[in-house]
Design a protein around this motif. Structure first.
Motif, PDB file in Angstrom:
ATOM      1  N   ASN A 144     -64.449 111.440  -4.325  1.00 22.46           N
ATOM      2  CA  ASN A 144     -64.836 111.035  -2.981  1.00 22.46           C
ATOM      3  C   ASN A 144     -64.002 109.825  -2.583  1.00 22.46           C
ATOM      4  N   ARG A 145     -64.285 109.221  -1.457  1.00 21.04           N
ATOM      5  CA  ARG A 145     -63.400 108.198  -0.924  1.00 21.04           C
ATOM      6  C   ARG A 145     -63.588 106.851  -1.623  1.00 21.04           C
ATOM      7  N   ARG A 146     -62.614 105.993  -1.446  1.00 21.64           N
ATOM      8  CA  ARG A 146     -62.643 104.667  -2.062  1.00 21.64           C
ATOM      9  C   ARG A 146     -63.754 103.806  -1.454  1.00 21.64           C
ATOM     10  N   PHE A 147     -64.369 103.033  -2.319  1.00 25.10           N
ATOM     11  CA  PHE A 147     -65.425 102.114  -1.902  1.00 25.10           C
ATOM     12  C   PHE A 147     -65.173 100.795  -2.624  1.00 25.10           C
ATOM     13  N   SER A 148     -64.934  99.733  -1.874  1.00 26.99           N
ATOM     14  CA  SER A 148     -64.539  98.463  -2.479  1.00 26.99           C
ATOM     15  C   SER A 148     -65.689  97.466  -2.527  1.00 26.99           C
ATOM     16  N   PRO A 149     -65.714  96.604  -3.548  1.00 22.00           N
ATOM     17  CA  PRO A 149     -66.665  95.490  -3.537  1.00 22.00           C
ATOM     18  C   PRO A 149     -66.563  94.717  -2.227  1.00 22.00           C
ATOM     19  N   GLY A 150     -67.716  94.439  -1.629  1.00 23.53           N
ATOM     20  CA  GLY A 150     -67.738  93.807  -0.318  1.00 23.53           C
ATOM     21  C   GLY A 150     -68.060  94.785   0.793  1.00 23.53           C
TER      22      GLY A 150
END
Length: 223
Positions: A144-150
């Motif tokens: 699935n898509r990228r998910f970044s801290p923040g």
């Protein structure tokens, strides 16, 4: 060279759709789209782990790392994932120095180069995703898509353990300041879920869905 998206660079610069460009600005963008790739030292590293969701606490445990992702956003993003890929990427310190140099001599170039960096690091992350996908091809898992801290309600305070898990300092020269800002600044950390059911993967998209982000009412890019 990687083909950068000029429309994305203009978006980062705050240009509206169909807003006319001066010939000077257009030329600077074309030149700096090339320069960013000549000066940067792009690198990335990733590791893949099994993960476990806890519905009661709405947390995701990255097994064998001590990492625990807390928050509704990241839980919904990964709750059906079989594994998770942790990714860190950077353009290196050289391009940071060039941006600072331009800020003293040609502010417009500094701003444009900064926007080019943002587009370039996203393209580097896309390349990393391709390698992640290749590495799990035999398992037939879907990213699935990228998910970044923040993003959403996933706190930035997981960054120290996140980077330590990837050995990002040793592998790609990526560090954190005391205020949790990444050094070099043009760097990205991201979490990608790996699913055995494409219908549950919420397949990766080019941009994060704005409704998932806590800044969805105030973000300049969304406007």
């Amino acid at each position: 060279m990687i083909e950068l998206d000029k429309k994305e660079i203009l978006r980062y610069l705050g240009y509206r759709r169909n807003q006319e460009l001066t010939e000077t600005v257009d030329q600077e963008i074309q030149e700096l789209m090339i320069e960013v790739q000549k000066i940067s030292n792009p690198r990335y590293t990733f590791r893949i782990f099994e993960c476990q969701s806890n519905e009661e606490n709405r947390t995701i445990e990255v097994l064998g790392t001590g990492l625990l992702f807390e928050g509704k956003s990241i839980y919904n993003h990964l709750k059906h994932a079989k594994k998770v890929a942790l990714l860190a990427s950077t353009l290196g310190i050289e391009i940071e120095r060039k941006i600072r140099q331009y800020s003293l001599t040609a502010m417009s170039k500094s701003l444009i180069l900064d926007a080019c960096c943002t587009e370039y690091i996203e393209k580097i992350c896309d390349l990393a995703e391709c390698e992640i996908e290749e590495s799990i091809a035999e398992e037939r898992l879907v990213l699935n898509r990228r998910f970044s801290p923040g993003y959403g309600d996933l706190a930035l305070d997981i960054q120290p353990k996140f980077l330590a898990t990837l050995e990002a300092n040793r592998r790609i020269g990526l560090n954190l300041s005391e205020s949790l800002l990444m050094i070099p600044r043009k760097s990205v950390t991201a979490i990608i879920g790996l699913f055995d059911d494409p219908k549950l993967a919420r397949p990766r998209r080019k941009k994060l869905n704005c409704t998932d982000c806590w800044m969805n009412q105030t973000c300049n890019y969304r406007r």
